[in-house]
Design a protein around this motif. Sequence first.
Motif, mmCIF file in Angstrom:
data_model
loop_
_atom_site.group_PDB
_atom_site.id
_atom_site.type_symbol
_atom_site.label_atom_id
_atom_site.label_comp_id
_atom_site.label_asym_id
_atom_site.label_seq_id
_atom_site.Cartn_x
_atom_site.Cartn_y
_atom_site.Cartn_z
ATOM 1 N N ARG A 133 0.830 -1.213 0.000
ATOM 2 C CA ARG A 133 0.000 0.000 0.000
ATOM 3 C C ARG A 133 0.863 1.261 0.000
ATOM 4 O O ARG A 133 0.538 2.250 -0.687
ATOM 5 N N ALA A 134 1.965 1.217 0.738
ATOM 6 C CA ALA A 134 2.855 2.380 0.780
ATOM 7 C C ALA A 134 3.445 2.659 -0.598
ATOM 8 O O ALA A 134 3.562 3.827 -1.011
ATOM 9 N N ASN A 135 3.811 1.620 -1.327
ATOM 10 C CA ASN A 135 4.354 1.817 -2.665
ATOM 11 C C ASN A 135 3.296 2.356 -3.628
ATOM 12 O O ASN A 135 3.579 3.239 -4.444
ATOM 13 N N ILE A 136 2.113 1.825 -3.543
ATOM 14 C CA ILE A 136 1.043 2.323 -4.415
ATOM 15 C C ILE A 136 0.785 3.801 -4.144
ATOM 16 O O ILE A 136 0.639 4.610 -5.075
ATOM 17 N N ASP A 137 0.750 4.180 -2.868
ATOM 18 C CA ASP A 137 0.559 5.591 -2.522
ATOM 19 C C ASP A 137 1.693 6.451 -3.082
ATOM 20 O O ASP A 137 1.457 7.572 -3.561
ATOM 21 N N ALA A 138 2.935 5.928 -3.011
ATOM 22 C CA ALA A 138 4.083 6.691 -3.505
ATOM 23 C C ALA A 138 4.068 6.819 -5.023
ATOM 24 O O ALA A 138 4.461 7.848 -5.584
ATOM 25 N N TRP A 139 3.603 5.785 -5.699
ATOM 26 C CA TRP A 139 3.629 5.770 -7.165
ATOM 27 C C TRP A 139 2.419 6.464 -7.791
ATOM 28 O O TRP A 139 2.499 6.911 -8.946
ATOM 29 N N TRP A 140 1.318 6.543 -7.062
ATOM 30 C CA TRP A 140 0.073 6.948 -7.707
ATOM 31 C C TRP A 140 0.130 8.346 -8.344
ATOM 32 O O TRP A 140 -0.397 8.520 -9.460
ATOM 33 N N PRO A 141 0.757 9.339 -7.711
ATOM 34 C CA PRO A 141 0.830 10.648 -8.390
ATOM 35 C C PRO A 141 1.549 10.563 -9.743
ATOM 36 O O PRO A 141 1.160 11.266 -10.693
ATOM 37 N N TYR A 142 2.556 9.711 -9.847
ATOM 38 C CA TYR A 142 3.273 9.551 -11.113
ATOM 39 C C TYR A 142 2.399 8.823 -12.136
ATOM 40 O O TYR A 142 2.458 9.124 -13.337
ATOM 41 N N VAL A 143 1.606 7.890 -11.657
ATOM 42 C CA VAL A 143 0.674 7.187 -12.546
ATOM 43 C C VAL A 143 -0.330 8.178 -13.114
ATOM 44 O O VAL A 143 -0.630 8.177 -14.323
ATOM 45 N N GLU A 144 -0.839 9.047 -12.255
ATOM 46 C CA GLU A 144 -1.809 10.035 -12.715
ATOM 47 C C GLU A 144 -1.191 11.038 -13.684
ATOM 48 O O GLU A 144 -1.884 11.589 -14.542
ATOM 49 N N GLN A 145 0.131 11.247 -13.559
ATOM 50 C CA GLN A 145 0.831 12.150 -14.478
ATOM 51 C C GLN A 145 1.174 11.477 -15.795
ATOM 52 O O GLN A 145 1.653 12.145 -16.714
ATOM 53 N N GLY A 146 0.957 10.162 -15.899
ATOM 54 C CA GLY A 146 1.080 9.487 -17.178
ATOM 55 C C GLY A 146 2.405 8.817 -17.488
ATOM 56 O O GLY A 146 2.783 8.723 -18.663
ATOM 57 N N VAL A 147 3.136 8.327 -16.469
ATOM 58 C CA VAL A 147 4.361 7.593 -16.780
ATOM 59 C C VAL A 147 4.023 6.391 -17.656
ATOM 60 O O VAL A 147 2.954 5.785 -17.534
ATOM 61 N N GLU A 148 4.966 6.061 -18.551
ATOM 62 C CA GLU A 148 4.695 4.994 -19.514
ATOM 63 C C GLU A 148 4.733 3.606 -18.878
ATOM 64 O O GLU A 148 4.047 2.690 -19.333
ATOM 65 N N ALA A 149 5.576 3.450 -17.872
ATOM 66 C CA ALA A 149 5.736 2.135 -17.260
ATOM 67 C C ALA A 149 6.347 2.295 -15.873
ATOM 68 O O ALA A 149 6.961 3.321 -15.564
ATOM 69 N N ILE A 150 6.173 1.274 -15.041
ATOM 70 C CA ILE A 150 6.904 1.158 -13.788
ATOM 71 C C ILE A 150 7.952 0.077 -14.022
ATOM 72 O O ILE A 150 7.620 -1.096 -14.203
ATOM 73 N N VAL A 151 9.201 0.484 -14.062
ATOM 74 C CA VAL A 151 10.294 -0.390 -14.494
ATOM 75 C C VAL A 151 10.885 -1.131 -13.303
ATOM 76 O O VAL A 151 11.167 -0.535 -12.260
ATOM 77 N N MET A 152 11.103 -2.425 -13.486
ATOM 78 C CA MET A 152 11.760 -3.255 -12.486
ATOM 79 C C MET A 152 13.077 -3.781 -13.069
ATOM 80 O O MET A 152 13.081 -4.354 -14.159
ATOM 81 N N ASN A 153 14.175 -3.563 -12.363
ATOM 82 C CA ASN A 153 15.438 -4.158 -12.799
ATOM 83 C C ASN A 153 15.938 -5.209 -11.804
ATOM 84 O O ASN A 153 17.048 -5.716 -11.943
ATOM 85 N N ALA A 154 15.130 -5.507 -10.788
ATOM 86 C CA ALA A 154 15.360 -6.653 -9.906
ATOM 87 C C ALA A 154 14.182 -7.591 -10.133
ATOM 88 O O ALA A 154 13.042 -7.262 -9.773
#
Length: 408
Positions: free
Chosen positions: A226-247
């Motif tokens: 939930r903490a990660n979703i809260d941290a990422w959500w403003p960027y999602v709303e701003q339209g980032v193309e992807a959430i990248v994982m390198n691990a």
Amino acid sequence: MQTNLADFIRNTPDGDEADAILRNCVHCGFCTATCPTYQLLGDELDGPRGRIYLIKQMVEGAPVTRSTQVHLDRCLTCRNCESTCPSGVQYGRLVEIGRKLTEAKVTRPLNQRLMRRLLASVLPNSAIFTPAMRLGQQVRGLLPKKLRDKVPARQRPLQWPSAKHERKVLMLAGCVQPSMMPNVNIATARVFDALGIETLVAPEAGCCGAIRLHLGYHDEALDDLRANIDAWWPYVEQGVEAIVMNASGCGATVKEYAHLLRHDPDYAEKARRIVELTRDVAEILPEFEAQLVAITRRRAVHTVAFHPPCTLQHGQQIRGKVEQLLGALGLEVRLPADSHLCCGSAGTYSLLQPRLSYALRDQKLERLQAQEPQVIVSANVGCIAHLQSGTSTPVAHWIELVEHMLSV
């Protein structure tokens, strides 16, 4: 496989899921052929089929013993069995239900409880882990070998790209990777920068949740999600193309967010959107193969052995993409014999099950080194650190190699 759930779990989310998964199992035993712990120990209860029977007995009301817990603890959760299973049994989800039940019904020895609590408190908390890792790196030469193996030599960090681009992706920095291997994240950002894409990091995002989830701290793990979703959500709303994982271990976990939060009315829909956006870097960069070929050149390294992490090939079902891309960039990529098998890292497994973990590591390194590579590459921080501790051959993330080849 027929089941008759006990009253304590009947008509519960875990009960319904366990029942559905168990009914898909036909007890064929194909899974035992690709189970690392069964290969090492030869015990039916240390293979997927045996563990499935233990969980079946558990949900049907049979007594849960310390022996049951030991056999579930020995599972790497590599999910190789899922790739092998002809019936599509979701073993990874079933074993987590089994572990949750055993934690509730079996009291661990005090030393195990303290160790697991320490790992669950320190590893996902970068405010504690980072200074501890820095101190360990400063005195690394003085540490006993077993502890030194867990402390990679400090990297000289690359420069984070400063350019701004219209196209943007969001990247999970992770909890241990920034201090253990910071250049993995920086190299990822530099490669995307060379492709005209800006990499953003949400400072409030932390551990993906895998560490606490696999240690049995389920509620705390869901709080991490939930903490990660809260941290990422403003960027999602701003339209980032992807959430990248390198691990790849983090990627496999984040792609489970929708399932893990499916009953949370406040986060279920957001979690589905997060999963839709989440992509391993190995899924993204092949789309830019022609552009990468044009802006890279092969340097001193020309032969690499690739260890595909279990969380990449079995957890995320991503196969062949890293090898194909590195090959297109002019490298000879060699896969070891039994490349589908686990290296023994498996998150905290190397700390909790060292005998099995190091046996698998040594087996994996023998097969990797038989390829006579200049560099061994992988796609997960845990695998890289684990393999590094047993060889003088350089071990790196494959994205670091791509960054090194950039000519722009």
